[in-house]
Design an enzyme around this catalytic site. Structure first.
Site, PDB file in Angstrom:
ATOM      1  N   ASN A   7     -19.908   7.775  52.721  1.00 36.51           N
ATOM      2  CA  ASN A   7     -19.674   6.498  53.392  1.00 36.51           C
ATOM      3  C   ASN A   7     -20.902   5.639  53.112  1.00 36.51           C
ATOM      4  OD1 ASN A   7     -19.239   4.361  55.075  1.00 36.51           O
ATOM      5  ND2 ASN A   7     -18.845   5.590  56.907  1.00 36.51           N
ATOM      6  N   ARG A  90     -15.230   6.469  51.568  1.00 31.91           N
ATOM      7  CA  ARG A  90     -14.646   5.541  52.538  1.00 31.91           C
ATOM      8  C   ARG A  90     -14.759   4.130  51.948  1.00 31.91           C
ATOM      9  NH1 ARG A  90     -17.215   2.755  57.662  1.00 31.91           N
ATOM     10  NH2 ARG A  90     -15.302   1.938  58.551  1.00 31.91           N
ATOM     11  N   HIS A 179     -10.214   1.012  60.994  1.00 34.43           N
ATOM     12  CA  HIS A 179     -10.281   2.329  61.652  1.00 34.43           C
ATOM     13  C   HIS A 179      -9.030   3.165  61.333  1.00 34.43           C
ATOM     14  CE1 HIS A 179     -12.941   0.419  65.026  1.00 34.43           C
ATOM     15  NE2 HIS A 179     -13.705   0.964  64.094  1.00 34.43           N
ATOM     16  N   HIS A 207      -9.236   3.720  69.791  1.00 30.60           N
ATOM     17  CA  HIS A 207     -10.512   4.089  69.165  1.00 30.60           C
ATOM     18  C   HIS A 207     -11.603   3.221  69.794  1.00 30.60           C
ATOM     19  CE1 HIS A 207     -13.059   5.236  65.544  1.00 30.60           C
ATOM     20  NE2 HIS A 207     -13.720   4.212  66.055  1.00 30.60           N
ATOM     21  N   GLY A 209     -15.414   3.044  69.830  1.00 33.46           N
ATOM     22  CA  GLY A 209     -16.771   3.401  69.378  1.00 33.46           C
ATOM     23  C   GLY A 209     -17.634   2.182  69.595  1.00 33.46           C
ATOM     24  N   ARG A 240     -19.127  -7.068  69.271  1.00 28.50           N
ATOM     25  CA  ARG A 240     -18.130  -8.055  68.823  1.00 28.50           C
ATOM     26  C   ARG A 240     -17.275  -8.508  69.999  1.00 28.50           C
ATOM     27  NH1 ARG A 240     -16.368  -4.144  64.604  1.00 28.50           N
ATOM     28  NH2 ARG A 240     -17.950  -4.240  62.979  1.00 28.50           N
ATOM     29  N   ARG A 282     -23.309   3.920  77.985  1.00 27.37           N
ATOM     30  CA  ARG A 282     -24.014   4.817  78.908  1.00 27.37           C
ATOM     31  C   ARG A 282     -24.953   4.027  79.802  1.00 27.37           C
ATOM     32  NH1 ARG A 282     -25.115   8.746  73.926  1.00 27.37           N
ATOM     33  NH2 ARG A 282     -25.208   6.690  73.029  1.00 27.37           N
ATOM     34  N   GLY A 328     -16.856   7.441  70.204  1.00 27.12           N
ATOM     35  CA  GLY A 328     -17.973   7.616  71.144  1.00 27.12           C
ATOM     36  C   GLY A 328     -17.643   7.354  72.599  1.00 27.12           C
ATOM     37  N   GLY A 330     -14.451   6.548  73.870  1.00 23.24           N
ATOM     38  CA  GLY A 330     -13.153   7.156  74.209  1.00 23.24           C
ATOM     39  C   GLY A 330     -13.252   8.641  74.495  1.00 23.24           C
ATOM     40  N   GLU A 331     -14.152   9.331  73.770  1.00 28.67           N
ATOM     41  CA  GLU A 331     -14.271  10.778  73.952  1.00 28.67           C
ATOM     42  C   GLU A 331     -15.169  11.157  75.128  1.00 28.67           C
ATOM     43  OE1 GLU A 331     -15.561  12.424  70.147  1.00 28.67           O
ATOM     44  OE2 GLU A 331     -14.128  11.118  69.134  1.00 28.67           O
ATOM     45  N   GLU A 380     -13.219  11.378  60.935  1.00 23.99           N
ATOM     46  CA  GLU A 380     -12.832  10.591  59.758  1.00 23.99           C
ATOM     47  C   GLU A 380     -13.275  11.282  58.466  1.00 23.99           C
ATOM     48  OE1 GLU A 380     -14.602   7.397  62.163  1.00 23.99           O
ATOM     49  OE2 GLU A 380     -13.354   6.050  61.004  1.00 23.99           O
TER      50      GLU A 380
END
Ligand code: AMP
Length: 398
Positions: A7, A90, A179, A207, A209, A240, A282, A328, A330-331, A380
């Site tokens: 990537n 990628r 994504h 997704h 992140g 964004r 966080r 990040g 979502g999990e 990914e």
């Protein structure tokens, strides 16, 4: 078979080496600050982390160094670089030309170059990575895996913008979505995990992140997604804005802002960062718990936007079997998942708060109601390796 996944960013290079078809990660790492006076290379082999701090003049120097480490007898990863049979790259934008993963040929490279204007930050770096890898791993087959490809199944009524049609035919101004490798991977994982029939499944993949997007996946195919021509639209992201009224742009231009300034604001200074000064959920969660009103409002806006899209995509799909949270945020962020699904029990969407808060590896089911709610770690790199491996065997990449 050894498959290397690359990537390549404008000043970075991420790599991961897989043994396929097992999907075992032999090593992984990252070169940062390429072209700067101080560079950093990281190599992770099982629990061992090696760090090298030295300048890397360009991507070629960086990838040569990676190849040298991979074949260094002290690390026992490879005997020779020629053991790598496939390199999966990628590539962010495939435009309308690429609807699937493809073997890289001179013509494919020309097409990737033709798409520079649609992804000016990413495609040039991706192409550079390809050209360097062709030299460093000359015996390997090179494959391009496009972020946009999974969304090439979106129907025209969803991918077109209601602007003069020449702007579509002349410039390709439409929704492409991003994504895609992640959305495809987690949707497939959900279908497998739930034992759904691929041809009769309705899944919403979320997704979250640093970049965020959501997709409506019907019978295994994307039918709509929240990012568009570029990665700015849809959900509120780390830096964004997500969806805003285009009038805001004209209004800011009229107030004296320059186009480049507005681009920077919307891409790098907006989203959670614009609202709170920080883009890490966080820290924002901690501040919200301490009573910080900006942080509380930003989190309310973040999950409200997700909820709005879940509702829209349920309508587009005609129902939903499963909602999947990944990446990040979502999990890891139970509070965001809970808030995004709150108040929707009328639609069969209800989170089990204990399961939601319980941390476990692998796929987790966290629903209390009819609609399955899953947490699925995205991968990914593995998906790129898997598709490249399938192609080298002469099979469909998917
Ligand atoms: P990604 O782009 O998938 O690597 O996600 C990066 C983002 O995940 C970071 O900017 C963090 O905001 C977020 N993140 C990572 N860990 C956590 C966590 N434990 N709780 C909330 N957010 C997290």
């Amino acid at each position: 078979m050894k498959v290397l996944v690359l990537n390549s960013g404008s000043s970075s290079l991420k790599y991961q080496l897989f043994e396929m078809p097992e999907g075992k990660v032999l090593c992984a790492g990252l070169v940062e600050k390429i072209g700067e006076s101080t560079g950093k290379l990281e190599l992770q082999i099982d629990d061992n982390r090696i760090e090298i701090n030295e300048p890397f003049a360009d991507h070629k120097v960086a990838l040569h160094k990676v190849a040298q480490l991979l074949t260094d007898p002290q690390y026992q990863i490879l005997n020779s670089a020629s053991e790598i049979e496939a390199v999966g790259h990628r590539v962010v934008h495939g435009g309308e030309r690429f609807s699937a993963t493809t073997l890289i040929t001179p013509e494919v490279k020309t097409n990737i170059q033709d798409l520079f204007s649609l992804a000016p930050l990413h495609n040039p770096a991706n192409l550079q990575g390809i050209e360097v890898a062709e030299k460093v791993f000359a015996e390997a087959k090179q494959y391009a895996v496009f972020d946009t490809a999974f969304h090439s199944s979106i129907p025209e009524h969803a991918y077109r913008f209601a602007i003069p049609k020449e702007l579509y035919s002349k410039y390709g101004t439409r929704v492409y979505g991003f994504h895609g490798t992640s959305h495809r991977y987690v949707a497939n994982q959900a279908i497998k995990h739930l034992g759904l029939i691929n041809q009769d499944s309705k899944i919403i993949t979320v997704h979250l992140g640093n970049g965020c997007s959501i997709a409506a996946v019907k019978n295994g195919q994307s039918i709509d997604t929240s990012m568009g021509l570029g990665p700015l639209s849809g959900l509120i992201m780390g830096t964004r804005s997500g969806d805003i009224d285009p009038s805001v742009l004209f209004y800011l231009l009229e107030q004296g802002y320059e186009i480049e300034q507005i681009k920077t604001i919307l891409n790098k200074q907006s989203g959670m960062k614009g609202l709170t000064g920080d883009n890490d959920l966080r820290n924002i969660n901690t501040r919200a718990l301490e009573g910080d009103l900006d942080a509380q409002l930003a989190l309310d806006m973040y999950s409200y936007r997700i909820k709005k899209y879940i509702g829209a995509y349920m309508a587009a799909l005609g129902g939903v079997d499963a909602i999947v949270f990944t990446a990040g945020v979502g999990e890891n962020d139970a509070a965001t998942r809970a808030k995004s699904c709150a108040g929707m029990h009328g639609f069969g969407i209800e989170i089990d708060s204990v399961a939601n808060e319980t941390r476990k590896k692998g796929i987790r089911e966290i629903q209390h109601g009819k609609v399955k709610i899953l947490v699925i770690p995205t991968d990914e790199e593995y998906e790129i390796a898997r598709q490249s491996y399938n192609l080298i065997l002469g099979k469909s990449p998917y």
